[in-house]
Design a protein around this motif. Structure first.
Motif, PDB file in Angstrom:
ATOM      1  N   GLY A  51      61.389   2.127  16.111  1.00 49.37           N
ATOM      2  CA  GLY A  51      62.649   1.528  16.419  1.00 49.37           C
ATOM      3  C   GLY A  51      62.686   0.047  16.253  1.00 49.37           C
ATOM      4  O   GLY A  51      63.391  -0.613  16.307  1.00 49.37           O
ATOM      5  N   GLN A  52      61.420  -0.473  15.624  1.00 53.20           N
ATOM      6  CA  GLN A  52      61.176  -1.951  15.375  1.00 53.20           C
ATOM      7  C   GLN A  52      62.207  -2.235  14.113  1.00 53.20           C
ATOM      8  O   GLN A  52      62.342  -1.209  13.113  1.00 53.20           O
ATOM      9  CB  GLN A  52      60.089  -2.545  15.290  1.00 53.20           C
ATOM     10  CG  GLN A  52      59.597  -3.804  14.908  1.00 53.20           C
ATOM     11  CD  GLN A  52      58.226  -4.013  14.975  1.00 53.20           C
ATOM     12  OE1 GLN A  52      57.376  -3.264  15.020  1.00 53.20           O
ATOM     13  NE2 GLN A  52      57.922  -5.241  14.402  1.00 53.20           N
ATOM     14  N   ALA A  53      62.654  -3.455  13.914  1.00 50.31           N
ATOM     15  CA  ALA A  53      63.378  -3.715  12.594  1.00 50.31           C
ATOM     16  C   ALA A  53      62.464  -3.724  11.500  1.00 50.31           C
ATOM     17  O   ALA A  53      61.285  -4.094  11.664  1.00 50.31           O
ATOM     18  CB  ALA A  53      63.838  -5.337  12.581  1.00 50.31           C
ATOM     19  N   GLY A  54      62.895  -2.987  10.477  1.00 53.67           N
ATOM     20  CA  GLY A  54      62.137  -2.809   9.273  1.00 53.67           C
ATOM     21  C   GLY A  54      61.442  -1.348   9.294  1.00 53.67           C
ATOM     22  O   GLY A  54      60.855  -1.277   8.300  1.00 53.67           O
ATOM     23  N   ALA A  55      61.449  -0.686  10.313  1.00 55.20           N
ATOM     24  CA  ALA A  55      60.584   0.696  10.611  1.00 55.20           C
ATOM     25  C   ALA A  55      61.245   1.714   9.596  1.00 55.20           C
ATOM     26  O   ALA A  55      62.416   1.610   9.411  1.00 55.20           O
ATOM     27  CB  ALA A  55      60.448   1.072  11.831  1.00 55.20           C
ATOM     28  N   TYR A  56      60.409   2.608   8.827  1.00 51.57           N
ATOM     29  CA  TYR A  56      61.242   3.355   7.974  1.00 51.57           C
ATOM     30  C   TYR A  56      60.297   4.734   7.776  1.00 51.57           C
ATOM     31  O   TYR A  56      58.986   4.453   8.037  1.00 51.57           O
ATOM     32  CB  TYR A  56      61.460   2.705   6.466  1.00 51.57           C
ATOM     33  CG  TYR A  56      60.310   2.498   5.783  1.00 51.57           C
ATOM     34  CD1 TYR A  56      59.633   3.790   4.922  1.00 51.57           C
ATOM     35  CD2 TYR A  56      59.598   1.501   5.502  1.00 51.57           C
ATOM     36  CE1 TYR A  56      58.602   3.137   4.187  1.00 51.57           C
ATOM     37  CE2 TYR A  56      58.505   1.091   4.726  1.00 51.57           C
ATOM     38  CZ  TYR A  56      57.808   1.927   4.244  1.00 51.57           C
ATOM     39  OH  TYR A  56      56.698   1.782   3.327  1.00 51.57           O
ATOM     40  N   ALA A  57      60.676   5.726   7.364  1.00 53.76           N
ATOM     41  CA  ALA A  57      59.924   7.024   6.931  1.00 53.76           C
ATOM     42  C   ALA A  57      60.731   7.692   6.026  1.00 53.76           C
ATOM     43  O   ALA A  57      62.071   7.735   6.240  1.00 53.76           O
ATOM     44  CB  ALA A  57      59.542   7.758   8.036  1.00 53.76           C
ATOM     45  N   TYR A  58      60.290   8.085   4.769  1.00 57.87           N
ATOM     46  CA  TYR A  58      60.828   8.898   3.728  1.00 57.87           C
ATOM     47  C   TYR A  58      61.171  10.193   4.390  1.00 57.87           C
ATOM     48  O   TYR A  58      60.330  10.743   5.054  1.00 57.87           O
ATOM     49  CB  TYR A  58      59.957   8.853   2.550  1.00 57.87           C
ATOM     50  CG  TYR A  58      59.907   7.505   1.425  1.00 57.87           C
ATOM     51  CD1 TYR A  58      60.520   8.099   0.429  1.00 57.87           C
ATOM     52  CD2 TYR A  58      59.488   6.108   1.913  1.00 57.87           C
ATOM     53  CE1 TYR A  58      60.654   6.828  -0.594  1.00 57.87           C
ATOM     54  CE2 TYR A  58      59.653   5.464   1.243  1.00 57.87           C
ATOM     55  CZ  TYR A  58      60.377   5.570  -0.068  1.00 57.87           C
ATOM     56  OH  TYR A  58      60.173   4.387  -1.058  1.00 57.87           O
TER      57      TYR A  58
ATOM     58  N   CYS B  47      53.426   2.762  12.853  1.00 58.95           N
ATOM     59  CA  CYS B  47      52.181   3.154  12.956  1.00 58.95           C
ATOM     60  C   CYS B  47      51.696   3.149  14.629  1.00 58.95           C
ATOM     61  O   CYS B  47      52.186   1.872  15.063  1.00 58.95           O
ATOM     62  CB  CYS B  47      51.119   2.379  12.103  1.00 58.95           C
ATOM     63  SG  CYS B  47      49.340   2.829  12.381  1.00 58.95           S
ATOM     64  N   VAL B  48      50.886   3.871  14.969  1.00 56.45           N
ATOM     65  CA  VAL B  48      50.489   3.587  16.585  1.00 56.45           C
ATOM     66  C   VAL B  48      49.297   2.649  16.586  1.00 56.45           C
ATOM     67  O   VAL B  48      49.293   2.194  17.761  1.00 56.45           O
ATOM     68  CB  VAL B  48      50.159   5.008  17.133  1.00 56.45           C
ATOM     69  CG1 VAL B  48      51.216   6.166  16.996  1.00 56.45           C
ATOM     70  CG2 VAL B  48      48.750   5.652  16.242  1.00 56.45           C
ATOM     71  N   LEU B  49      48.873   2.413  15.654  1.00 57.49           N
ATOM     72  CA  LEU B  49      47.591   1.303  15.472  1.00 57.49           C
ATOM     73  C   LEU B  49      48.274   0.044  15.513  1.00 57.49           C
ATOM     74  O   LEU B  49      49.439  -0.311  14.945  1.00 57.49           O
ATOM     75  CB  LEU B  49      46.604   1.493  14.652  1.00 57.49           C
ATOM     76  CG  LEU B  49      46.056   2.883  14.642  1.00 57.49           C
ATOM     77  CD1 LEU B  49      45.013   2.836  13.276  1.00 57.49           C
ATOM     78  CD2 LEU B  49      45.019   3.076  15.824  1.00 57.49           C
ATOM     79  N   SER B  50      47.366  -1.242  15.769  1.00 59.57           N
ATOM     80  CA  SER B  50      47.716  -2.320  15.795  1.00 59.57           C
ATOM     81  C   SER B  50      46.803  -3.190  15.232  1.00 59.57           C
ATOM     82  O   SER B  50      46.339  -4.214  15.929  1.00 59.57           O
ATOM     83  CB  SER B  50      48.246  -2.986  17.319  1.00 59.57           C
ATOM     84  OG  SER B  50      49.241  -2.230  17.562  1.00 59.57           O
TER      85      SER B  50
ATOM     86  N   ARG C 251      54.853  -1.276  11.665  1.00 61.61           N
ATOM     87  CA  ARG C 251      56.014  -1.493  12.539  1.00 61.61           C
ATOM     88  C   ARG C 251      55.978  -0.235  13.577  1.00 61.61           C
ATOM     89  O   ARG C 251      55.354   0.691  13.352  1.00 61.61           O
ATOM     90  CB  ARG C 251      57.310  -1.336  11.888  1.00 61.61           C
ATOM     91  CG  ARG C 251      57.618  -2.212  10.625  1.00 61.61           C
ATOM     92  CD  ARG C 251      57.695  -3.834  11.284  1.00 61.61           C
ATOM     93  NE  ARG C 251      58.173  -4.584  10.537  1.00 61.61           N
ATOM     94  CZ  ARG C 251      57.079  -5.440   9.957  1.00 61.61           C
ATOM     95  NH1 ARG C 251      55.939  -5.426  10.016  1.00 61.61           N
ATOM     96  NH2 ARG C 251      57.466  -6.201   9.073  1.00 61.61           N
ATOM     97  N   LYS C 252      56.337  -0.649  14.888  1.00 65.33           N
ATOM     98  CA  LYS C 252      56.478   0.372  15.779  1.00 65.33           C
ATOM     99  C   LYS C 252      57.912   1.068  15.750  1.00 65.33           C
ATOM    100  O   LYS C 252      58.692   0.566  14.891  1.00 65.33           O
ATOM    101  CB  LYS C 252      56.506  -0.390  17.141  1.00 65.33           C
ATOM    102  CG  LYS C 252      55.153  -1.110  17.449  1.00 65.33           C
ATOM    103  CD  LYS C 252      53.847  -0.099  17.185  1.00 65.33           C
ATOM    104  CE  LYS C 252      52.583  -0.902  17.167  1.00 65.33           C
ATOM    105  NZ  LYS C 252      51.520  -0.305  16.874  1.00 65.33           N
TER     106      LYS C 252
END
Length: 397
Positions: free
Chosen positions: A81-88, A67-70, A78-79
């Protein structure tokens, strides 16, 4: 017996069919007689729905946490490349849909983060792919925040014609298989809280515009309210009144769709940038859902979302105005503190448990589909069908 005479005045308004105002809402939040507030809300709930309490057999799909938001309240995002980031992939989502339909689900609830690199085609392919393999599933997908993000990545002319850009996106999504919109992303309609807690997310007027356009196009929607963080009780009341006003527009304009349900969501501070806050108490949760039922007189359903409220609290909330506890869910990532492997969180509740939860609270469990039509199951196969006609007014308000 009500201990606060001001509640008797509110009771007389309710009995006379008079709409409550902001001052009444302040009384409901301020009075020490919480049980009196609950009694009023429970009475309205029983007038609307009798002893019925609804649930559905559904499955949640959070297609990406990138997500681009914070937003300060969020531990889900997650941003890249960040650990735990995913996309189906579409194929991974299809596998979930096939499994869900085989398990008897009637709805797939689909939301995710604002991924900066996924093209708009991904979302239309996702919907079309799900319909191809599980045509019986109702696809309730994409918050208003996501819809605006899709308009931006597909370069719709939002600055010159915001509603037109939203309409174009929604029409494309409808053609691909979108059936309705969930209610997420509303948070609390207040500029101060917006600046402090979720700067960069769409404003309240934009959120409401997305839902108005959806209603014009015949897409039923829900609404949420995130509470117990930086907002005040007055902010909550203004949020409810804004939703009530928007529902009046849908009704008075004769739109083919409207808000179906409000889902008040308590803030979970753990793991978020706002974790120094205590979050709402159980008593505040009960009061908030009761006030919502009393103020939001033109929205038919009020949900005690068991994932965030817990099943025991949802039982009590049925006496405080709620008529729905949501469904089987299965996987839900939004409110958990995620580990680096980003494995989905298994939070399934079976139909027997949901029905027992409702029955123990003194209500009659009714399985519904997404549009609040009563579902009946074939005794031999368990396959779902609608009782009577397909008219969505089958379960009246």
């Amino acid at each position: 017996m009500r201990n606060d005479p001001r509640l008797q005045e509110i009771a007389e308004k309710l009995d006379g069919g008079e709409r409550l105002g902001l001052g009444d809402g302040r009384v409901l939040f301020e009075t020490p007689d919480l049980w009196g507030v609950g009694e009023l809300a429970g009475g309205v709930r029983r007038r609307m729905h009798g002893d019925r309490a609804f649930y559905n057999v559904n499955r949640h799909l959070n297609y990406s946490n990138v997500c681009v938001l914070s937003c300060k309240f969020c531990e889900f995002q997650r941003k890249p490349g960040q650990a735990g980031a995913y996309a189906y992939t579409v194929e991974q989502a299809q596998a979930e849909a096939v499994e869900a339909e085989a398990a008897g689900a009637t709805e797939m609830h689909i939301v995710g983060g604002l991924h900066p690199k996924l093209p708009f085609r991904y979302y239309t392919d996702l919907l079309a792919g799900l319909k191809a393999v599980a045509p019986g599933l109702h696809l309730k997908a994409f918050t208003a925040v996501e819809i605006v993000h899709f308009a931006r990545v597909s370069k719709r002319a939002l600055r010159s014609d915001f509603a037109g850009g939203v309409r174009s996106v929604l029409q494309d999504l409808q053609a691909a298989g979108l059936d309705s919109l969930p209610g997420g992303g509303a948070e609390v309609f207040d500029d101060r809280v917006h600046r402090e807690a979720w700067r960069g997310k769409i404003r309240s007027d934009e959120w409401l515009t997305v839902h108005r356009v959806a209603h014009e196009l015949g897409l039923f929607t829900n609404a949420t309210m995130l509470y117990g963080h930086l907002e005040s009780r007055e902010n909550r009341l203004n949020h409810l009144l804004a939703l009530r006003d928007e529902q009046d527009v849908a009704i008075d304009s004769g739109f083919p769709a409207r808000f179906q349900c409000l889902i008040p969501l308590p803030f979970f501070p753990d793991g978020s940038p706002l974790e120094h806050l205590p979050g709402p108490t159980g008593m505040e949760n009960l009061r908030t859902i009761a006030v919502a039922r009393l103020m939001l007189d033109n929205v038919e359903h009020l949900k005690a979302f068991w994932i965030m409220q817990t099943l025991p609290m949802a039982q009590v909330m049925l006496d405080f105005g709620a008529d729905d506890i949501d469904g089987t869910v299965v996987w839900y990532d939004i409110t958990k503190v995620q580990s680096e492997d980003a494995r989905p969180t298994h939070q399934e509740v079976s139909v027997p448990v949901l029905e027992r939860t409702i029955a123990e609270a003194g209500y009659t469990p009714v399985e519904r589909d997404t549009l609040y039509r009563e579902v009946v199951r074939d005794g031999a196969t368990g396959k779902p069908s609608l009782r009577g006609s397909a008219d969505r007014r089958l379960i009246p308000a």
